[in-house]
Design a protein around this motif. Structure first.
Motif, PDB file in Angstrom:
ATOM      1  N   GLY A  88       0.820  -1.211   0.000  1.00  0.00           N
ATOM      2  CA  GLY A  88       0.000   0.000   0.000  1.00  0.00           C
ATOM      3  C   GLY A  88       0.854   1.261   0.000  1.00  0.00           C
ATOM      4  N   GLU A  89       1.898   1.285   0.832  1.00  0.00           N
ATOM      5  CA  GLU A  89       2.796   2.438   0.845  1.00  0.00           C
ATOM      6  C   GLU A  89       3.549   2.556  -0.477  1.00  0.00           C
ATOM      7  OE1 GLU A  89       5.254   2.019   4.307  1.00  0.00           O
ATOM      8  OE2 GLU A  89       3.677   2.714   5.654  1.00  0.00           O
ATOM      9  N   LEU A  90       3.936   1.421  -1.039  1.00  0.00           N
ATOM     10  CA  LEU A  90       4.613   1.424  -2.333  1.00  0.00           C
ATOM     11  C   LEU A  90       3.715   2.042  -3.398  1.00  0.00           C
ATOM     12  CD1 LEU A  90       7.159   0.437  -3.914  1.00  0.00           C
ATOM     13  CD2 LEU A  90       5.900  -1.677  -4.342  1.00  0.00           C
ATOM     14  N   GLU A  91       2.457   1.680  -3.387  1.00  0.00           N
ATOM     15  CA  GLU A  91       1.496   2.228  -4.352  1.00  0.00           C
ATOM     16  C   GLU A  91       1.272   3.724  -4.120  1.00  0.00           C
ATOM     17  OE1 GLU A  91      -0.962   2.241  -7.649  1.00  0.00           O
ATOM     18  OE2 GLU A  91       0.507   0.762  -6.977  1.00  0.00           O
ATOM     19  N   LEU A  92       1.220   4.146  -2.862  1.00  0.00           N
ATOM     20  CA  LEU A  92       1.038   5.555  -2.555  1.00  0.00           C
ATOM     21  C   LEU A  92       2.183   6.396  -3.142  1.00  0.00           C
ATOM     22  CD1 LEU A  92      -0.091   7.062   0.797  1.00  0.00           C
ATOM     23  CD2 LEU A  92       1.708   8.115  -0.518  1.00  0.00           C
ATOM     24  N   VAL A  93       3.424   5.961  -2.943  1.00  0.00           N
ATOM     25  CA  VAL A  93       4.550   6.749  -3.473  1.00  0.00           C
ATOM     26  C   VAL A  93       4.552   6.737  -5.001  1.00  0.00           C
ATOM     27  CG1 VAL A  93       5.967   6.555  -1.395  1.00  0.00           C
ATOM     28  CG2 VAL A  93       6.287   4.910  -3.217  1.00  0.00           C
ATOM     29  N   ARG A  94       4.153   5.613  -5.591  1.00  0.00           N
ATOM     30  CA  ARG A  94       4.080   5.549  -7.056  1.00  0.00           C
ATOM     31  C   ARG A  94       3.045   6.538  -7.570  1.00  0.00           C
ATOM     32  NH1 ARG A  94       1.026   4.237 -10.991  1.00  0.00           N
ATOM     33  NH2 ARG A  94      -0.632   3.441  -9.673  1.00  0.00           N
ATOM     34  N   ARG A 102      14.388   5.913  -5.836  1.00  0.00           N
ATOM     35  CA  ARG A 102      14.697   6.455  -4.506  1.00  0.00           C
ATOM     36  C   ARG A 102      13.788   5.842  -3.429  1.00  0.00           C
ATOM     37  NH1 ARG A 102      18.255  10.471  -4.943  1.00  0.00           N
ATOM     38  NH2 ARG A 102      17.768  11.408  -2.932  1.00  0.00           N
ATOM     39  N   VAL A 103      13.181   4.705  -3.770  1.00  0.00           N
ATOM     40  CA  VAL A 103      12.284   4.003  -2.847  1.00  0.00           C
ATOM     41  C   VAL A 103      12.980   2.755  -2.325  1.00  0.00           C
ATOM     42  CG1 VAL A 103      10.114   2.712  -2.660  1.00  0.00           C
ATOM     43  CG2 VAL A 103      10.202   4.836  -3.969  1.00  0.00           C
ATOM     44  N   LEU A 104      12.864   2.536  -1.016  1.00  0.00           N
ATOM     45  CA  LEU A 104      13.351   1.319  -0.379  1.00  0.00           C
ATOM     46  C   LEU A 104      12.140   0.549   0.137  1.00  0.00           C
ATOM     47  CD1 LEU A 104      15.455   3.762   0.290  1.00  0.00           C
ATOM     48  CD2 LEU A 104      16.457   2.085   1.799  1.00  0.00           C
ATOM     49  N   LEU A 105      11.992  -0.691  -0.277  1.00  0.00           N
ATOM     50  CA  LEU A 105      10.967  -1.564   0.300  1.00  0.00           C
ATOM     51  C   LEU A 105      11.669  -2.323   1.407  1.00  0.00           C
ATOM     52  CD1 LEU A 105       8.132  -2.855   0.365  1.00  0.00           C
ATOM     53  CD2 LEU A 105       9.025  -4.580  -1.214  1.00  0.00           C
ATOM     54  N   HIS A 106      11.155  -2.199   2.631  1.00  0.00           N
ATOM     55  CA  HIS A 106      11.866  -2.684   3.789  1.00  0.00           C
ATOM     56  C   HIS A 106      10.943  -3.484   4.685  1.00  0.00           C
ATOM     57  CE1 HIS A 106      14.629  -1.491   7.408  1.00  0.00           C
ATOM     58  NE2 HIS A 106      14.595  -2.769   7.192  1.00  0.00           N
ATOM     59  N   GLY A 107      11.464  -4.547   5.234  1.00  0.00           N
ATOM     60  CA  GLY A 107      10.718  -5.289   6.236  1.00  0.00           C
ATOM     61  C   GLY A 107      10.668  -6.768   5.948  1.00  0.00           C
ATOM     62  N   ASN A 108      10.334  -7.503   6.977  1.00  0.00           N
ATOM     63  CA  ASN A 108      10.291  -8.950   6.832  1.00  0.00           C
ATOM     64  C   ASN A 108       8.923  -9.412   6.330  1.00  0.00           C
ATOM     65  OD1 ASN A 108       8.773  -8.428   9.064  1.00  0.00           O
ATOM     66  ND2 ASN A 108       9.834  -9.815  10.418  1.00  0.00           N
ATOM     67  N   ALA A 109       8.855 -10.652   6.003  1.00  0.00           N
ATOM     68  CA  ALA A 109       7.615 -11.331   5.618  1.00  0.00           C
ATOM     69  C   ALA A 109       6.930 -10.695   4.409  1.00  0.00           C
ATOM     70  CB  ALA A 109       6.659 -11.399   6.806  1.00  0.00           C
ATOM     71  N   LYS A 110       7.681 -10.280   3.436  1.00  0.00           N
ATOM     72  CA  LYS A 110       7.088  -9.752   2.201  1.00  0.00           C
ATOM     73  C   LYS A 110       6.646 -10.928   1.331  1.00  0.00           C
ATOM     74  CE  LYS A 110       7.544  -5.541   3.158  1.00  0.00           C
ATOM     75  NZ  LYS A 110       7.043  -5.658   4.510  1.00  0.00           N
ATOM     76  N   SER A 111       5.491 -10.784   0.743  1.00  0.00           N
ATOM     77  CA  SER A 111       5.003 -11.823  -0.152  1.00  0.00           C
ATOM     78  C   SER A 111       5.765 -11.745  -1.471  1.00  0.00           C
ATOM     79  CB  SER A 111       3.503 -11.642  -0.413  1.00  0.00           C
ATOM     80  OG  SER A 111       3.294 -10.470  -1.197  1.00  0.00           O
ATOM     81  N   ALA A 112       5.714 -12.837  -2.212  1.00  0.00           N
ATOM     82  CA  ALA A 112       6.351 -12.840  -3.536  1.00  0.00           C
ATOM     83  C   ALA A 112       5.725 -11.759  -4.410  1.00  0.00           C
ATOM     84  CB  ALA A 112       6.209 -14.218  -4.181  1.00  0.00           C
ATOM     85  N   ALA A 113       4.425 -11.560  -4.296  1.00  0.00           N
ATOM     86  CA  ALA A 113       3.736 -10.539  -5.100  1.00  0.00           C
ATOM     87  C   ALA A 113       4.247  -9.138  -4.766  1.00  0.00           C
ATOM     88  CB  ALA A 113       2.226 -10.623  -4.890  1.00  0.00           C
ATOM     89  N   GLU A 114       4.448  -8.837  -3.466  1.00  0.00           N
ATOM     90  CA  GLU A 114       4.971  -7.516  -3.081  1.00  0.00           C
ATOM     91  C   GLU A 114       6.376  -7.304  -3.630  1.00  0.00           C
ATOM     92  OE1 GLU A 114       3.332  -5.974   1.114  1.00  0.00           O
ATOM     93  OE2 GLU A 114       4.166  -8.011   1.200  1.00  0.00           O
ATOM     94  N   LEU A 115       7.204  -8.332  -3.535  1.00  0.00           N
ATOM     95  CA  LEU A 115       8.570  -8.219  -4.040  1.00  0.00           C
ATOM     96  C   LEU A 115       8.575  -8.044  -5.559  1.00  0.00           C
ATOM     97  CD1 LEU A 115      10.263 -10.959  -1.832  1.00  0.00           C
ATOM     98  CD2 LEU A 115      10.474  -8.473  -1.592  1.00  0.00           C
ATOM     99  N   GLU A 116       7.749  -8.829  -6.246  1.00  0.00           N
ATOM    100  CA  GLU A 116       7.668  -8.717  -7.707  1.00  0.00           C
ATOM    101  C   GLU A 116       7.158  -7.343  -8.131  1.00  0.00           C
ATOM    102  OE1 GLU A 116       5.263 -12.081  -8.747  1.00  0.00           O
ATOM    103  OE2 GLU A 116       6.882 -13.493  -8.294  1.00  0.00           O
ATOM    104  N   ARG A 117       6.183  -6.801  -7.411  1.00  0.00           N
ATOM    105  CA  ARG A 117       5.645  -5.474  -7.731  1.00  0.00           C
ATOM    106  C   ARG A 117       6.716  -4.408  -7.525  1.00  0.00           C
ATOM    107  NH1 ARG A 117       2.433  -2.404 -10.753  1.00  0.00           N
ATOM    108  NH2 ARG A 117       1.429  -0.746  -9.601  1.00  0.00           N
ATOM    109  N   ALA A 118       7.472  -4.488  -6.441  1.00  0.00           N
ATOM    110  CA  ALA A 118       8.548  -3.528  -6.177  1.00  0.00           C
ATOM    111  C   ALA A 118       9.592  -3.574  -7.285  1.00  0.00           C
ATOM    112  CB  ALA A 118       9.186  -3.812  -4.822  1.00  0.00           C
ATOM    113  N   ILE A 119       9.941  -4.769  -7.727  1.00  0.00           N
ATOM    114  CA  ILE A 119      10.916  -4.918  -8.812  1.00  0.00           C
ATOM    115  C   ILE A 119      10.348  -4.353 -10.108  1.00  0.00           C
ATOM    116  CG2 ILE A 119      12.117  -6.609 -10.254  1.00  0.00           C
ATOM    117  CD1 ILE A 119      12.331  -8.344  -7.621  1.00  0.00           C
ATOM    118  N   ALA A 120       9.097  -4.685 -10.415  1.00  0.00           N
ATOM    119  CA  ALA A 120       8.470  -4.201 -11.647  1.00  0.00           C
ATOM    120  C   ALA A 120       8.378  -2.677 -11.677  1.00  0.00           C
ATOM    121  CB  ALA A 120       7.075  -4.812 -11.806  1.00  0.00           C
TER     122      ALA A 120
END
Length: 139
Positions: A88-94, A102-120
């Motif tokens: 949700g925060e990733l989408e807000l900054v986008r 200049r965005v850092l996705l940080h924290g444990n227990a990220k789903s594969a979908a969250e990681l893939e979205r951050a990479i995309a």
């Protein structure tokens, strides 16, 4: 209490104002509860951090403290990084047009979908707390 109020806060006759606008007027117009952010105050605080760390420092704002589109645009204008901890925060900054490198996705227990979205989206950094954190949760 004055130390937690924005620099534009004034009081007269027991009534407060932010940026020259009476708090009661803001409440009447927008309802309550209401969060009012003083942009001049934030600019001054960001400049103080920049000054303390020097012009070459790469400063990162922790989005979990408070995050909204206007703040994200201010951070972009001032050359900061933003640390986000959720999709949700990733989408807000986008959506706010923040530079994704200049965005850092940080924290444990990220789903594969969250990681893939951050990479995309081209997130600049993905911070992994521990490589086994997802596996250990499943056990």
């Amino acid at each position: 209490m004055k130390h937690v109020l924005p620099i534009s806060w004034t009081e007269a006759g027991g009534r407060g104002s932010v940026g020259g606008i009476p708090a009661a007027d803001l409440a009447a117009r927008f309802g309550t509860p209401l969060v009012v952010v003083d942009e001049r105050h934030l600019e001054a605080r960001l400049a103080a951090f920049r000054s303390a760390f020097g012009p070459g420092a790469e400063l990162t704002y922790a989005g979990k403290a408070f995050l909204c589109g206007a703040l994200v645009r201010l951070l972009a204008r001032e050359g900061w990084f933003v640390d986000v901890v959720s999709g949700g925060e990733l989408e807000l900054v986008r959506r706010a047009g923040f530079p994704m490198d200049r965005v850092l996705l940080h924290g444990n227990a990220k789903s594969a979908a969250e990681l893939e979205r951050a990479i995309a989206l081209g997130a600049g950094r993905i911070v992994i707390d521990h490589p086994a954190s997802r596996r250990s949760r499943a056990r």
